[in-house]
Design an enzyme around this catalytic site. Structure first.
Site, PDB file in Angstrom:
ATOM      1  N   GLU A  23     -36.995  12.210  -1.303  1.00  0.00           N
ATOM      2  CA  GLU A  23     -36.626  12.834  -0.018  1.00  0.00           C
ATOM      3  C   GLU A  23     -36.088  14.455  -0.450  1.00  0.00           C
ATOM      4  OE1 GLU A  23     -33.962  12.076   3.898  1.00  0.00           O
ATOM      5  OE2 GLU A  23     -33.595  10.957   2.199  1.00  0.00           O
TER       6      GLU A  23
ATOM      7  N   ARG B 294     -30.478   1.536 -11.614  1.00  0.00           N
ATOM      8  CA  ARG B 294     -30.524   3.041 -11.544  1.00  0.00           C
ATOM      9  C   ARG B 294     -29.641   3.470 -12.833  1.00  0.00           C
ATOM     10  NH1 ARG B 294     -27.710   4.746  -6.146  1.00  0.00           N
ATOM     11  NH2 ARG B 294     -28.197   6.831  -6.911  1.00  0.00           N
TER      12      ARG B 294
ATOM     13  N   LYS C 140     -25.384  14.254  -3.492  1.00  0.00           N
ATOM     14  CA  LYS C 140     -25.697  15.335  -3.188  1.00  0.00           C
ATOM     15  C   LYS C 140     -24.535  15.888  -2.226  1.00  0.00           C
ATOM     16  CE  LYS C 140     -30.725  13.921  -3.074  1.00  0.00           C
ATOM     17  NZ  LYS C 140     -31.795  13.633  -2.268  1.00  0.00           N
TER      18      LYS C 140
END
Length: 834
Positions: free
Chosen positions: A260, A484, A494
């Protein structure tokens, strides 16, 4: 065999028959020695005289091999045998391995044979250019952290056994591996073992030899990745969907990396990039870079550019660059189709009402009041959403899933919502935008993705992923989830990183104290070290929360054999060698790496005045101290003689030692010193020393290994140290120029190749698609070296150095230059060294 016997054999009718096909006399004579295969070969020739006479020797030999393989196989009907024979005559089968695979295939498949499936299983049409083969071998070597020539045999064996290179020429594979090893590790004779390796006493010599002979498995062939389905092995609601998919992909592995574009990538993304690009490359497949640009409120152009740059910097090239927005029209049409199938409806509930209906507060969903509205009504309302009748949150298109299911991802997820922000590519064309849950699986389907690889937080989404594909009866990719990657003592959010940037705790997203990829790049971490780190962790369904120290150790190990070594002093202490004349200058040629001669040499001056590290001198000696002290002798790295301190002077104001007076032990046979220290000479004529304006030392940004939610309270006060006194030997200039010149050359080669082979975009896409440029791969961080006994360093982007600009002929510092070094990692021996 006697001459008479040979003459008799040459007149044998069977030998002459085999020769008529195109075999040499020697091969024809050999063929008659096995009666069973000779009988089969005789039948083939006699029943196909019109097409198997006077063939080229290679085809004739393959047909003779066909007879041998048939003699060992189970019963095979003539139709299947003839199918294989025709494949040889049509030059589809070109090797003995292919013929063997073909016979094995027709043992279990009767005519009519599926040509596409046969070709795939037997390597028909397989081609690989020398450039592609080199790239594949290079990727394998990097992904499996191969460290030297000792692994040559296992790498060749492993590559020959991979699915992708099964049909490649063994000789070409071996030759290419040799070339990659030569380019990466230097000449074979220069590669030496770093130390003795003890064999496990529990194993015999025979067992050790057997273990060594086994090819090392790639990370893509074992564990999670080794258990993934083969292309076409993912279940479909209709068989024709699988057939169309395999026809489109040619049976290859097709993956995608779908970020994204609302922020910069971090080290966790390096695992996703490695898994998606690496798995496809390992199997000879292809990977899309697909920007998931369905939320125009958070997307910025800088993120699009940075994402491609980081992928290329890590060593991968997308096959195609696409956007979810490329498919907006098709996605809209599928949404309409979903409504028509009574699988979606328009909802006018508030966000709070939707949360309640989806069981957020009760743990159990209930039907929306709009769930059973007529199909025509939902179609009309969806059109009203599209033409802008509704404001954001006044209407949503929701999927009609299964409220009885225990998975919240099946509780009528939103498929489309209203947004008024213009899109960066489609501008004001759309008032409605699809959600991730609606877009992702359908674009995977449209792009014929064979393996939709994502992290484990999407496990629950797999059910809705499958449901939507089946509800629309489109090709359904298989979603598989792996754990992950995160690093202890860092943050990946973020939102939190943005707060650190905006509030001034760090100097931008590329601040080297962060673990964004642009920050790691700026710090000087080589991309190969990151790939090596990720590959050694392996890929499984378990999350990897790794200590930063382990990451840094991988970087050290990578740099140890690759980074040139320069003499460097951080806090200089002046040394005057009293028994040398004022104008004394000896030019010393020294290796840039003692164990890697391919890195070359540098030439530095040795003069009356040199500088050593202030910490390498003590005014008082002790038994456990081996460096310089009054009356003590110490060696100087790569200098011709050791020195002995005879006296020192101190500052009258501070009392600090400001100069040492030493004697060069250049007479007689001086005792070999117990320690050697680094030094840099003063010599204006050659530009020595090279003054470093800033040397930046990066320490952990946070005090805790597990950063708390209140991350601001955990920020360390000493995370950045700036030293303005460091000096480096003059060998810095040729090394820096050569490093950047090689980087420019490699960048152009890669970019030219990418322009030819990659970056095809879908028809109708905008011309603002990021594309490959050489500049993406070149930066000051390409200049890396080890400051001997100090640390590993790289040039920072804040540098202004005229001599390093493309085309410059300068060889030393110019007026206005400003040199900034970043410490990449410390040296292993720093810890606890006295």
């Amino acid at each position: 065999m006697s001459k008479a016997a040979k003459a008799d054999q040459s007149t044998d009718p069977l030998v002459r028959l085999f020769q008529s096909m195109g075999l040499t006399q020697a091969k024809a004579s050999e063929a008659i020695k096995a009666p069973k295969s000779a009988t089969i070969l005789k039948e083939i020739i006699e029943s196909h005289k019109a097409v198997v006479s006077a063939l080229e020797e290679k085809q004739a030999t393959l047909i003779a091999n066909l007879a041998v393989v048939l003699s060992k196989a189970g019963p095979i009907a003539s139709d299947e045998r003839n199918y294989v024979l025709d494949a040889i005559l049509d030059s589809k089968l070109k090797s003995v391995d292919q013929v063997t695979a073909a016979v094995k295939y027709v043992e279990s498949h009767k005519v009519p044979i599926d040509d596409l499936d046969f070709n795939k299983e037997c390597g028909v049409g397989f081609t690989i250019s020398p450039e592609e083969l080199y790239s594949h071998v290079e990727t394998y070597v990097a992904a499996n952290t191969i460290t030297g020539w000792a692994s040559l045999g296992s790498v060749v064996s492993a590559l020959k056994n991979t699915l992708y290179l099964r049909w490649a020429s063994p000789l070409e594979v071996k030759t290419t591996v040799d070339k990659v090893f030569l380019d990466k590790f230097g000449p074979k004779e220069a590669a030496k073992a770093k130390g003795k390796v003890s064999k496990p006493v529990a194993k015999s010599k025979k067992e050790d030899a057997a273990s060594a002979a086994l090819p090392r498995k790639s990370v893509f062939e074992e564990g999670f990745l080794g258990q993934l389905h083969k292309p076409g092995g993912n279940p479909q609601i209709h068989s024709h969907l699988r057939e169309a998919h395999l026809k489109a992909t040619g049976g290859q592995v097709w993956t995608r990396f779908p970020p994204e574009p609302n922020g910069y990538l971090h080290i966790g993304h390096s695992k996703a990039i490695f898994v998606n690009f690496g798995y496809a490359a390992h199997h000879g497949g292809k990977t899309y870079l697909r920007y998931d640009d369905t939320n125009p409120e958070k997307e910025e152009a800088r993120y699009f550019e940075s994402i491609l740059e980081m992928i290329r910097w890590l060593g991968f090239e997308p096959w195609k660059i696409t956007y979810s927005s490329d498919y907006f029209t098709k996605l809209y049409e599928l949404a309409v189709e979903l409504i028509k199938r009574d699988k979606a409806y328009v909802c006018h509930c508030t966000q709070e009402e939707i949360k309640v209906d989806r069981g957020e507060k009760r743990g159990q969903p209930r039907p929306c009041v709009h769930r059973n509205r007529p199909i025509e009504e939902s179609l009309a309302e969806f059109e009203n959403m599209k033409i802008g009748k509704y404001k954001p949150k006044e209407a949503n298109l929701r999927m009609k899933q299964d409220l009885e299911d225990g998975n919240p991802q099946m509780w009528d997820l939103t498929a489309y919502r209203v947004l008024e922000t213009p899109h960066h590519r489609t501008h004001d064309q759309w008032k409605i935008y699809p959600t991730y849950d609606f877009t992702h699986c359908l674009v995977d389907s449209m792009e014929n993705i064979s393996h939709s690889l994502c992290t484990t937080e999407f496990i629950a989404s797999r059910q809705s992923y499958d449901w939507l594909c089946d509800a629309l009866e489109v090709y359904k990719p298989r979603q598989s989830e792996y754990g992950r990657l995160s690093l202890e003592g860092s943050i990946m959010s973020k939102r939190k990183i943005l707060a650190l940037v905006d509030e001034g705790y760090v100097n931008g997203w590329d601040d080297p104290r962060l673990y964004t990829l642009i920050a790691l790049r700026r710090r000087g971490v080589p991309p190969g070290a990151i790939i090596s780190f990720v590959s050694t962790l392996g890929v499984s369904t378990a999350a990897s929360n790794i200590e930063i120290a382990r990451f840094e150790q991988t970087v050290r190990h990578y740099l140890e054999g690759a980074a040139p070594r320069l003499l460097m002093v951080m806090k200089p202490l002046k040394v005057t060698i009293e028994n040398l004349p004022e104008d004394y200058c000896l030019m010393v040629e020294k290796p840039l790496h003692p164990k890697v001669p391919e890195l070359g040499t540098s030439t530095i001056p040795f003069t009356r005045t040199i500088y050593i590290e202030a910490d390498d001198f003590r005014t008082e000696d002790s038994k456990d101290y081996f460096r310089l002290a009054p009356g003590k002798t110490v060696g100087l790295f790569q200098a011709p003689y050791p020195i002995t301190c005879t006296s020192f002077t101190t500052s009258p104001t501070t009392g600090e030692v400001v100069e040492l007076i030493c004697k060069l032990e250049n007479e007689g046979q001086p005792k070999k010193p117990k320690a050697f220290i680094q030094w840099v000479a003063e010599h204006a004529a050659s530009g020595s020393p090279v003054k470093v304006d800033e040397t930046r030392i990066f320490n952990p940004l946070f005090k805790s290994e597990r950063v708390p939610n209140d991350f601001r309270s955990d920020i360390a006060s000493d995370s950045l140290e700036t030293i303005k006194t460091a000096i480096v030997e003059v060998g810095f200039w040729p090394l820096a120029k050569r490093s950047l010149e090689e980087a420019r050359k490699d960048a152009k080669t890669r970019t030219d190749k990418a322009a030819k082979e990659s970056f095809a975009v879908e028809p109708g896409t905008e011309d603002d698609t990021p594309h490959a440029t050489s500049e993406q791969l070149i930066g000051n961080e390409c200049v890396r070296f080890q400051g001997l006994r100090v640390a590993y360093f790289a040039l920072d982007k804040d540098c202004h150095i005229a001599a390093l600009e493309a085309g410059s002929t300068d060889t030393r510092r110019q007026e206005g230059d400003y040199i900034v070094l970043n410490r990449i990692v410390s040296l292993k021996e720093d810890s606890g060294k006295s």
